[in-house]
Design a protein around this motif. Structure first.
Motif: not given
Length: 292
Positions: A24-53
């Motif tokens: 269950p710990t591994l399942v919870l970790i995978l579920g957390t990553l599944y939810c947080l990775v897209p948010i992390a991508w949005v946070v990082i992608a918002a810092t990039k300009n048009r060429s860096e994106l």
């Protein structure tokens, strides 16, 4: 006294239990990553300009966040912030009205006995099971007949009644408002409205805050209802506004940075609301435990 020793069978059971606990710990970790990775991508992608994106690694930070916010603010004379204000109005007013209606309806169903109460409650339960997409077109036809389509009322009126909110408050009222307290208030001459407003509502406040939070998030994230109801883009909420930006991005790739930055900024009010409400949530629960 001799020290206790574990048999081979007991040792095997302990080791198997430890291995099983990792599942269950591994399942919870995978579920957390599944939810947080897209948010992390949005946070990082918002810092990039048009060429860096499009030219840098997906999770490599960029240098254009402030420029993106400035471009988003200047786009069409700041219409993005108009969309944010519209979403705040729709979600805030709709959630407040929904919490009030849910409080009255749930309290009446939970604390009063009258003919047809169970039938009404079953109809409300049936309403919980109906997807909102099924109601969008009938709601549009009804509001169009009354001339309210493409108006602020077309967004507020369908949001007032929440079957799940009435159901939740009904359960909460039945559990948190004692009948003895209501009877004592009646013997002291209190009216039914006074009992509801001065006694029941404070005791149901944690449940009402839950209804407000759920309804606020649901209205803020709602896309289908404004897509059906609204035609004037100055009345768009943030979800529909970002959709129009994304649709234009197919022909103008430069708008993709605005869409990503707008998505990041649109998340921040929900995070702030949850943090603020969580504080009052804890205070209400604590005060309720002290009073009881």
């Amino acid at each position: 006294m001799t020290p206790l020793t574990l048999t081979a069978d007991a040792t095997g059971k302990v080791s198997r239990a430890r291995r099983t606990a990792w599942v269950p710990t591994l399942v919870l970790i995978l579920g957390t990553l599944y939810c947080l990775v897209p948010i992390a991508w949005v946070v990082i992608a918002a810092t990039k300009n048009r060429s860096e994106l499009f030219s840098t690694f997906s999770f490599a930070p960029g240098t254009g966040f402030l420029q993106n916010v400035g471009d988003l603010t200047s786009y069409r004379d700041g219409i993005y912030w108009q969309w944010m204000a519209n979403s705040a109005f729709y979600a805030g007013a709709g959630a407040l009205l929904s919490a009030g209606v849910s409080a009255a309806g749930g309290y009446a169903l939970g604390r009063y006995s009258f003919r047809g109460r169970e039938a009404i409650f079953k109809m409300i339960l049936a309403g919980v099971l109906v997807p909102s997409i099924v109601l969008a077109v009938p709601q549009y036809l009804l509001l169009s007949k009354t001339g309210l389509a493409d108006s602020y009322w077309s967004m507020l009126l369908p949001s007032i009644l929440s079957p799940y909110g009435v159901y939740l408050v009904r359960i909460y009222a039945a559990a948190s408002v004692p009948t003895e307290l209501m009877e004592a208030a009646r013997m002291d001459g209190a009216s039914e409205w006074r009992i509801f407003s001065r006694i029941a509502v404070p005791m149901m406040m944690p449940g009402l805050i839950t209804v407000f939070l759920f309804q606020f998030v649901a209205i803020w994230n709602n896309f289908l209802l404004p897509y059906v109801m609204l035609a004037d883009d100055t009345k768009f909420p943030i979800t529909l506004g970002l959709y129009t930006l994304l649709a234009q991005g197919a022909s103008q790739p430069a708008l993709y940075t605005l869409v990503i930055t707008g998505c990041l900024l649109a998340i921040l009010p929900l995070i702030a609301l949850f943090l603020v409400i969580q504080r009052f949530w804890s205070l209400d629960l604590l005060s309720g435990s002290i009073k009881s």
